[in-house]
Design a protein around this motif. Sequence first.
Motif, mmCIF file in Angstrom:
data_model
loop_
_atom_site.group_PDB
_atom_site.id
_atom_site.type_symbol
_atom_site.label_atom_id
_atom_site.label_comp_id
_atom_site.label_asym_id
_atom_site.label_seq_id
_atom_site.Cartn_x
_atom_site.Cartn_y
_atom_site.Cartn_z
ATOM 1 N N ASP A 153 -1.901 0.196 2.434
ATOM 2 C CA ASP A 153 -0.491 0.410 2.080
ATOM 3 C C ASP A 153 0.050 1.730 2.624
ATOM 4 N N MET A 154 -0.835 2.569 3.157
ATOM 5 C CA MET A 154 -0.423 3.896 3.596
ATOM 6 C C MET A 154 -0.217 3.986 5.107
ATOM 7 N N GLY A 155 -0.205 2.831 5.793
ATOM 8 C CA GLY A 155 -0.067 2.837 7.247
ATOM 9 C C GLY A 155 1.180 3.566 7.720
ATOM 10 N N MET A 156 2.331 3.259 7.112
ATOM 11 C CA MET A 156 3.579 3.899 7.505
ATOM 12 C C MET A 156 3.503 5.407 7.295
ATOM 13 N N TYR A 157 2.950 5.805 6.174
ATOM 14 C CA TYR A 157 2.877 7.237 5.884
ATOM 15 C C TYR A 157 1.959 7.959 6.862
ATOM 16 N N PHE A 180 8.397 15.229 2.318
ATOM 17 C CA PHE A 180 9.600 14.448 2.582
ATOM 18 C C PHE A 180 9.252 13.124 3.262
ATOM 19 N N ALA A 181 8.281 13.177 4.181
ATOM 20 C CA ALA A 181 7.902 11.968 4.920
ATOM 21 C C ALA A 181 7.339 10.899 3.996
ATOM 22 N N ALA A 219 8.477 6.980 3.085
ATOM 23 C CA ALA A 219 7.551 5.850 3.151
ATOM 24 C C ALA A 219 7.565 5.057 1.844
ATOM 25 N N PHE A 220 7.573 5.752 0.708
ATOM 26 C CA PHE A 220 7.653 5.067 -0.583
ATOM 27 C C PHE A 220 8.966 4.290 -0.707
ATOM 28 N N ALA A 221 10.063 4.911 -0.296
ATOM 29 C CA ALA A 221 11.387 4.298 -0.431
ATOM 30 C C ALA A 221 11.528 3.044 0.421
ATOM 31 N N LYS A 222 10.871 3.023 1.573
ATOM 32 C CA LYS A 222 10.974 1.863 2.463
ATOM 33 C C LYS A 222 10.358 0.603 1.849
#
Length: 506
Positions: A341-345, A450-451, A455-458
């Motif tokens: 689940d952390m790929g984007m982050y 901030f990043a 990622a959470f918001a997306k």
Amino acid sequence: MSKEKNNGIIDRSLNIVEKVGNKLPHPITLFFMLAGLTLVLSWVVSLMGLSVEHPGTGETIEAVNLLSRYGIRRVFSEAVDNFTGFAPLGTVLVAMLGVGVADKSGLIKAALKKIVLGAPDRYITAAIVFAGIMSNVASDAGYVVLVPLGAIIFAAKGRHPLAGLAAAFAGVSGGFSANLLVSTLDPLLAGITEEAAQLMDPAYAVAPTVNWYFMIASTFLVTFVGTWVTERIVVPRLGEYEGEYTEKLEELTALEAKGLRSALVWLLVAIAAVAALVVPANGILRNDAGGIITGGSPFVAGMVPMIAIFFFVPGLAFGLKTGSIEDDSDVADGFSEAMSDMGMYIALAFAAGQFVAYFGWSNIGTILAINGAEFLQAVNFTGLPMIIAFIIVAGFINIFIGSASAKWAIMAPVFVPMLMELGYSPEFTQLAYRIGDSVTNIISPLMSYFAIIIAFAKKYDEKMGIGTLISTMMPYSFAFMIIWTIMLIVWFTFGLPIGPGGTLFY
């Protein structure tokens, strides 16, 4: 996100911020572009020959050309270190290992059922903001745990999850200096303040508790303001949630109730085990001098793995009791799912890590901060106008330099002695600084976490961009700045004590 928004002046202004911000590229692309822009800007600034003298060390700080032979070598040779050394990366991933097991077992959902279904709606927002503020005791864990949890809780209540995320983010980051307890930040800032004060008075000492009374009161103020902004500005502006994410919580089952009891027991066992390493005078997790908070304490340094343990142990106990975890393969699956689940982050962290590193190497932020401090000194304000201007400048500099201690190391040697000459105590100057240092965290893309907030918001809005996040958080930033400053003025006017060992006047 719903497009049904109010038409007030505030809302129209925020809509403009959002639209302009969201015309920017994807956050990953934007951070790479900013990194490239920083390289070019470093070349331009170095051609101008800009330099400043650090007020604390006397060292001459010059702009560094990162497009030079030295700079280009560093860009390539330290790219991996910029990524792996990006402060929030390890914090987030390690904490998420424990959270993953707790989620896989069903503990988090069951705990939410217990908390959310039994809690009055009117207190949920305040509870989220307050918990965010108090999470600062556990260093940066609030960013990893409470911010996504705020979104889940709001979704479970049938409300817009991004409003819950914003409320939690406002508490964790916007209320960073407030707390009912003395946090790890207090001794850090006090040490810098003491060194700056000794430039005027070599015998001057500053205790970590000097701002405690004011910060206790600030906890309730920030909770109230954060709740008001969420309910009166953010929730109406976001409108009805139209995304695909849902979080429906049914009544707690008898088996889940047993699992929660088992989880609570084992959580207390884990806490007791850590306490056994901390509480004794010769505790293993104390520093060599016996300190718990100061002096490079292993307790503070080990806070992130402790958080992971405090999720893992009760998560495992819950899973074994309810049958959702049967063997070590299920535990490994929990770890794996948390990381997937952390790929984007992780991608964001690579791009953001390069940008933040380049900005630091260039010395642009330091030059800007010192020039800003010198400008404020040259304006020669006195009294409360000077304090208010100081808070505003601290808030502005905070957008470019995220570290509270790094900024204070620059500003304290200038402002602490200057304000001592005007009759204000170092403790009061530090207090004013902490307000400015907190309120703009939530609108600064340079803020380390901030990043991950993006990622959470997306997860709830795939089109979420930097513009949407900043426009959502700006009302909190302005409200905190105004109300917190007014509180400081009232405190100053009535001469109220700011903390044990702290005074208003020198």
